[in-house]
Design a protein around this motif. Structure first.
Motif, PDB file in Angstrom:
ATOM      1  N   CYS A  54       1.184  -1.570   0.118  1.00  0.00           N
ATOM      2  CA  CYS A  54       0.317   0.122   0.130  1.00  0.00           C
ATOM      3  C   CYS A  54       0.826   1.041  -0.123  1.00  0.00           C
ATOM      4  N   ARG A  85       4.804  -2.006  -7.622  1.00  0.00           N
ATOM      5  CA  ARG A  85       3.719  -0.962  -7.065  1.00  0.00           C
ATOM      6  C   ARG A  85       4.878  -0.117  -5.666  1.00  0.00           C
ATOM      7  N   LYS A  90       1.726   8.797   0.623  1.00  0.00           N
ATOM      8  CA  LYS A  90      -0.399   8.015   0.602  1.00  0.00           C
ATOM      9  C   LYS A  90      -0.770   9.228   1.003  1.00  0.00           C
ATOM     10  N   ASP A 262      -8.482  -1.838  -9.802  1.00  0.00           N
ATOM     11  CA  ASP A 262      -7.797  -2.208  -8.586  1.00  0.00           C
ATOM     12  C   ASP A 262      -8.438  -3.206  -7.681  1.00  0.00           C
ATOM     13  N   ASN A 264      -8.270  -3.989  -4.740  1.00  0.00           N
ATOM     14  CA  ASN A 264      -8.239  -3.962  -3.499  1.00  0.00           C
ATOM     15  C   ASN A 264      -9.303  -1.958  -2.808  1.00  0.00           C
ATOM     16  N   HIS A 265      -8.774  -1.625  -1.867  1.00  0.00           N
ATOM     17  CA  HIS A 265      -9.152  -0.052  -1.930  1.00  0.00           C
ATOM     18  C   HIS A 265     -11.270  -0.426  -1.600  1.00  0.00           C
ATOM     19  N   TYR A 272      -8.638  -7.239   2.602  1.00  0.00           N
ATOM     20  CA  TYR A 272      -7.232  -7.535   1.363  1.00  0.00           C
ATOM     21  C   TYR A 272      -7.482  -9.123   1.253  1.00  0.00           C
ATOM     22  N   GLU A 302      -2.925  -4.656  -4.005  1.00  0.00           N
ATOM     23  CA  GLU A 302      -2.125  -4.371  -2.382  1.00  0.00           C
ATOM     24  C   GLU A 302      -1.708  -5.977  -2.258  1.00  0.00           C
ATOM     25  N   TYR A 304       2.372  -7.667  -0.078  1.00  0.00           N
ATOM     26  CA  TYR A 304       3.772  -7.075   0.530  1.00  0.00           C
ATOM     27  C   TYR A 304       4.360  -8.399   0.717  1.00  0.00           C
ATOM     28  N   SER A 320       2.474  -3.913   6.416  1.00  0.00           N
ATOM     29  CA  SER A 320       2.698  -2.930   5.736  1.00  0.00           C
ATOM     30  C   SER A 320       2.105  -2.040   6.506  1.00  0.00           C
ATOM     31  N   CYS A 325      -2.555  -5.814   3.042  1.00  0.00           N
ATOM     32  CA  CYS A 325      -1.523  -6.296   1.878  1.00  0.00           C
ATOM     33  C   CYS A 325      -1.622  -7.811   1.992  1.00  0.00           C
TER      34      CYS A 325
END
Length: 342
Positions: A54, A85, A90, A262, A264-265, A272, A302, A304, A320, A325
């Motif tokens: 993120c 990404r 942010k 996208d 996510n969000h 996630y 997203e 990690y 994150s 994520c």
């Protein structure tokens, strides 16, 4: 006077001189940029995957994560174009909280804009040098473009910025793929108007200069879900949403119709783990409709090293400190799934 002018920051040229990009990497970036352009222009059947944390809050962990993408990119290169990404800015809904490494290199210390600009360029440069993968970043502050414009292969304009005139006009001068997200309201017209503005030439003031731009034909839409008047998240990645987007695209004088989704969000309600299910539904819809297949050119995910998120100060490596994520195990499996189903 309400402003306190603390110090004058170095120009992009001055910071680039201290952290230069090699001729070898310039050639790699040009090749990657051209390949991404071919995808958005429907001249390549490859699929874009813009993937990473993120917020890129820790240089070592983000480099570690991105290095893990290299082997997958090599194994899936006939199907996928993976863009790390690396988001160094942010956006904050209320203005409070961690604003990214470009403003706050150490999340536990006060903002430092000079150190932030250097940290932003150093991170992008190191990742490119170690992986050969030029990255994506969100252009939250248009004036920062010059500090990384030679390093980025993709730029995202966020949901809170996409209605802003300065962002739209600045994107019209970019020479790389630029994704314009739908606003938090979910209004497709606002998003498409932003693409229209970005694809056309303009004359305006930028970094103290009067400038002309030629327009960016690689500007396209990004669907990230919406929030209604009652604060409820409303996804917009479903079959019906893409059909409506296709119809609206056809009504406007836009080149290279393209959509990145996208996962996510607001599309996942920030859950996630739901990204895996959402990605699979999107890929299924692409197989069911030629028009949707031709419109949906890629995904944002997203991800990690460690799943979920942590509070600032917990110091769990590769986890994150902003939105949660996917972890690496799920990420690796998902990337191979995408390659097998595009």
């Amino acid at each position: 006077m309400s402003f306190t002018f603390m110090k004058k920051l170095p120009t992009p040229e001055e910071i680039k001189k201290d952290y230069p990009l090699s001729d070898h990497l310039k050639k790699i970036k040009a090749s990657r940029d051209a390949e991404i352009a071919d995808i958005l222009k429907s001249q390549s059947d490859k699929f874009l995957v813009i993937i990473g944390p993120c917020s890129a809050d820790n240089e070592d962990a983000v480099c570690d994560y991105t290095l893990r993408l290299v082997d997958i990119q090599e194994k899936t290169k006939e199907k996928l174009m993976i863009i790390p990404r690396v988001y160094t800015n942010k956006p904050r809904t209320t203005g409070a909280g961690y604003k990214g490494i470009a403003s706050q290199p150490d999340p536990e210390k006060q903002p430092d804009m000079l150190a932030g600009l250097i940290a932003m360029r150093k991170m992008h440069l190191r990742i490119f040098q170690e992986t050969g993968l030029s990255a994506a970043d969100e252009m939250l502050y248009p004036e920062n473009w010059g500090y990384v414009e030679d390093l980025l292969s993709y730029v995202a304009i966020g949901a809170r910025s996409v209605e802003d005139q300065h962002h739209r006009l600045t994107v019209s001068g970019f020479d790389v793929a630029s994704g314009m997200k739908n606003p938090t309201s979910g209004d497709f017209s606002v998003m498409l108007n932003s693409v229209y503005a970005s694809q056309h030439a303009h004359q305006f003031v930028y970094r103290g200069y009067e400038v002309n731009t030629t327009g960016n034909p690689l500007a396209h839409v990004v669907l990230r879900g919406a929030v209604d008047a009652f604060g409820n998240n409303k996804p917009n990645y479903h079959y019906e949403d893409i059909r409506r987007l296709i119809e609206m695209y056809h009504e406007m004088e836009l080149v290279n119709p393209a959509c990145v989704i996208d996962a996510n969000h607001s599309n996942s309600n920030k859950q996630y783990a739901q990204q895996v299910r959402i990605v699979k539904e999107i890929l299924h819809n692409r197989t069911e409709s030629t028009e949707i297949h031709n419109m949906v050119k890629g995904l944002m995910i997203e991800s990690y090293i460690e799943p979920g998120s942590q509070k600032i100060g917990e110091h769990i490596y590769g986890k994150s400190i902003t939105d949660p994520c996917l972890g690496w195990k799920e990420t690796e499996e998902l990337l191979y799934y995408i390659a097998d189903h595009t």
